[in-house]
Design a protein around this motif. Structure first.
Motif, PDB file in Angstrom:
ATOM      1  N   HIS A  27       0.832  -1.201   0.000  1.00 24.04           N
ATOM      2  CA  HIS A  27       0.000   0.000   0.000  1.00 24.04           C
ATOM      3  C   HIS A  27       0.869   1.255   0.000  1.00 24.04           C
ATOM      4  O   HIS A  27       0.542   2.243  -0.669  1.00 24.04           O
ATOM      5  CB  HIS A  27      -0.919  -0.009   1.218  1.00 24.04           C
ATOM      6  CG  HIS A  27      -1.879   1.124   1.252  1.00 24.04           C
ATOM      7  ND1 HIS A  27      -1.611   2.322   1.881  1.00 24.04           N
ATOM      8  CD2 HIS A  27      -3.129   1.260   0.717  1.00 24.04           C
ATOM      9  CE1 HIS A  27      -2.638   3.135   1.736  1.00 24.04           C
ATOM     10  NE2 HIS A  27      -3.569   2.524   1.040  1.00 24.04           N
ATOM     11  N   ARG A  31       0.705   4.278  -2.750  1.00 24.56           N
ATOM     12  CA  ARG A  31       0.459   5.676  -2.415  1.00 24.56           C
ATOM     13  C   ARG A  31       1.572   6.581  -2.952  1.00 24.56           C
ATOM     14  O   ARG A  31       1.317   7.703  -3.392  1.00 24.56           O
ATOM     15  CB  ARG A  31       0.331   5.846  -0.905  1.00 24.56           C
ATOM     16  CG  ARG A  31      -1.039   5.508  -0.360  1.00 24.56           C
ATOM     17  CD  ARG A  31      -2.085   6.463  -0.888  1.00 24.56           C
ATOM     18  NE  ARG A  31      -3.442   6.095  -0.502  1.00 24.56           N
ATOM     19  CZ  ARG A  31      -4.507   6.474  -1.155  1.00 24.56           C
ATOM     20  NH1 ARG A  31      -4.393   7.208  -2.251  1.00 24.56           N
ATOM     21  NH2 ARG A  31      -5.714   6.134  -0.743  1.00 24.56           N
ATOM     22  N   GLU A 151      -5.815   5.486   6.906  1.00 19.37           N
ATOM     23  CA  GLU A 151      -7.043   5.441   6.101  1.00 19.37           C
ATOM     24  C   GLU A 151      -8.153   4.680   6.813  1.00 19.37           C
ATOM     25  O   GLU A 151      -9.327   5.063   6.759  1.00 19.37           O
ATOM     26  CB  GLU A 151      -6.740   4.817   4.740  1.00 19.37           C
ATOM     27  CG  GLU A 151      -5.845   5.705   3.884  1.00 19.37           C
ATOM     28  CD  GLU A 151      -5.473   5.055   2.568  1.00 19.37           C
ATOM     29  OE1 GLU A 151      -6.307   4.299   2.009  1.00 19.37           O
ATOM     30  OE2 GLU A 151      -4.344   5.276   2.089  1.00 19.37           O
ATOM     31  N   TYR A 167      -4.815  11.338   0.324  1.00 19.38           N
ATOM     32  CA  TYR A 167      -3.671  10.984   1.160  1.00 19.38           C
ATOM     33  C   TYR A 167      -2.380  11.212   0.392  1.00 19.38           C
ATOM     34  O   TYR A 167      -2.273  10.877  -0.793  1.00 19.38           O
ATOM     35  CB  TYR A 167      -3.773   9.530   1.609  1.00 19.38           C
ATOM     36  CG  TYR A 167      -4.981   9.262   2.466  1.00 19.38           C
ATOM     37  CD1 TYR A 167      -4.950   9.473   3.837  1.00 19.38           C
ATOM     38  CD2 TYR A 167      -6.185   8.848   1.884  1.00 19.38           C
ATOM     39  CE1 TYR A 167      -6.076   9.258   4.626  1.00 19.38           C
ATOM     40  CE2 TYR A 167      -7.317   8.634   2.665  1.00 19.38           C
ATOM     41  CZ  TYR A 167      -7.256   8.839   4.030  1.00 19.38           C
ATOM     42  OH  TYR A 167      -8.378   8.635   4.793  1.00 19.38           O
ATOM     43  N   ALA A 169       1.715  10.479   0.546  1.00 20.66           N
ATOM     44  CA  ALA A 169       2.817   9.731   1.145  1.00 20.66           C
ATOM     45  C   ALA A 169       4.079  10.583   1.105  1.00 20.66           C
ATOM     46  O   ALA A 169       4.564  10.937   0.031  1.00 20.66           O
ATOM     47  CB  ALA A 169       3.038   8.425   0.381  1.00 20.66           C
TER      48      ALA A 169
END
Length: 202
Positions: A27, A31, A151, A167, A169
């Motif tokens: 993940h 991101r 999240e 979001y 990163a």
């Protein structure tokens, strides 16, 4: 018999941990490959340890740098820093972030949430602050391996129902340095298990 059962339980735990670790890591990479593209009202930067080795923690200041970059790119009009007293050195994380942002040349609007002591509190205590400022769209900024949990906490606490959320990163030096990234990604599954056990994730 008992030793075999304990060994089997240990294997199951290790496999479960490895599965969570792999999920978080994949993940994180996703991101990083898909940064925010829509304009938002604010960037909410989540706290971390304020200082390391007598200097502002690069894991924290790197998140601020990512938010400042969003502002300079015209994607947000203000920054919100969330983080309370660092128990290790007594500094307030939100204030350390504010100082770094100003030193980096950011002269725009700033809001501070200086009380929270966890990721869940970062979101819950920042919510009324954002609402009072009229924020409708927000970009939540943290390090890549942190965002999977963020999240889900946002979903569980209704944060993403109140705001349109994206979001970001933050590719901080901590993320880029293998040792720090490895340690962070190893610690994160423990935080996920803890949050789940307390009913914060669903």
């Amino acid at each position: 018999m008992v030793r075999r059962a304990l060994a089997g339980a240990l294997v199951v735990l290790l496999l479960g941990y490895a599965a969570v670790h792999a999920t978080v890591w994949m993940h994180a990479r996703e991101r990083l490959a898909r940064p925010p593209a829509r304009v938002a009202d604010a960037a909410l930067v989540l706290g971390n340890r304020a200082y390391r080795d007598g200097r502002p923690n690069p894991c924290l200041t790197g998140r601020v740098d990512a938010a400042v970059a969003l502002a300079r790119a015209g994607l947000v009009r203000q920054l919100v820093f969330s983080g309370g007293v660092d128990k290790e050195d007594g500094r307030i994380e939100a204030e350390v972030m504010q100082q770094h942002a100003r030193a980096a040349g950011y002269a725009g609007a700033l809001l501070l949430e200086p009380v929270s002591q966890s990721t869940r509190e970062n979101l819950s205590l920042s919510r009324p602050l954002l609402e009072s400022a009229g924020v409708k769209r927000v970009i939540v900024v943290s390090e890549p391996y942190h965002l999977w949990r963020v999240e889900r906490l946002a979903r569980a606490g209704g944060f993403d129902q109140r705001f349109e959320v994206q979001y970001a990163a933050a590719s901080t030096s901590c993320w880029q340095r293998w040792g720090m990234a490895f340690r962070g990604a190893l610690r994160e599954p423990l935080a996920i298990v803890n949050n789940a056990a307390n009913g914060y994730l669903h």
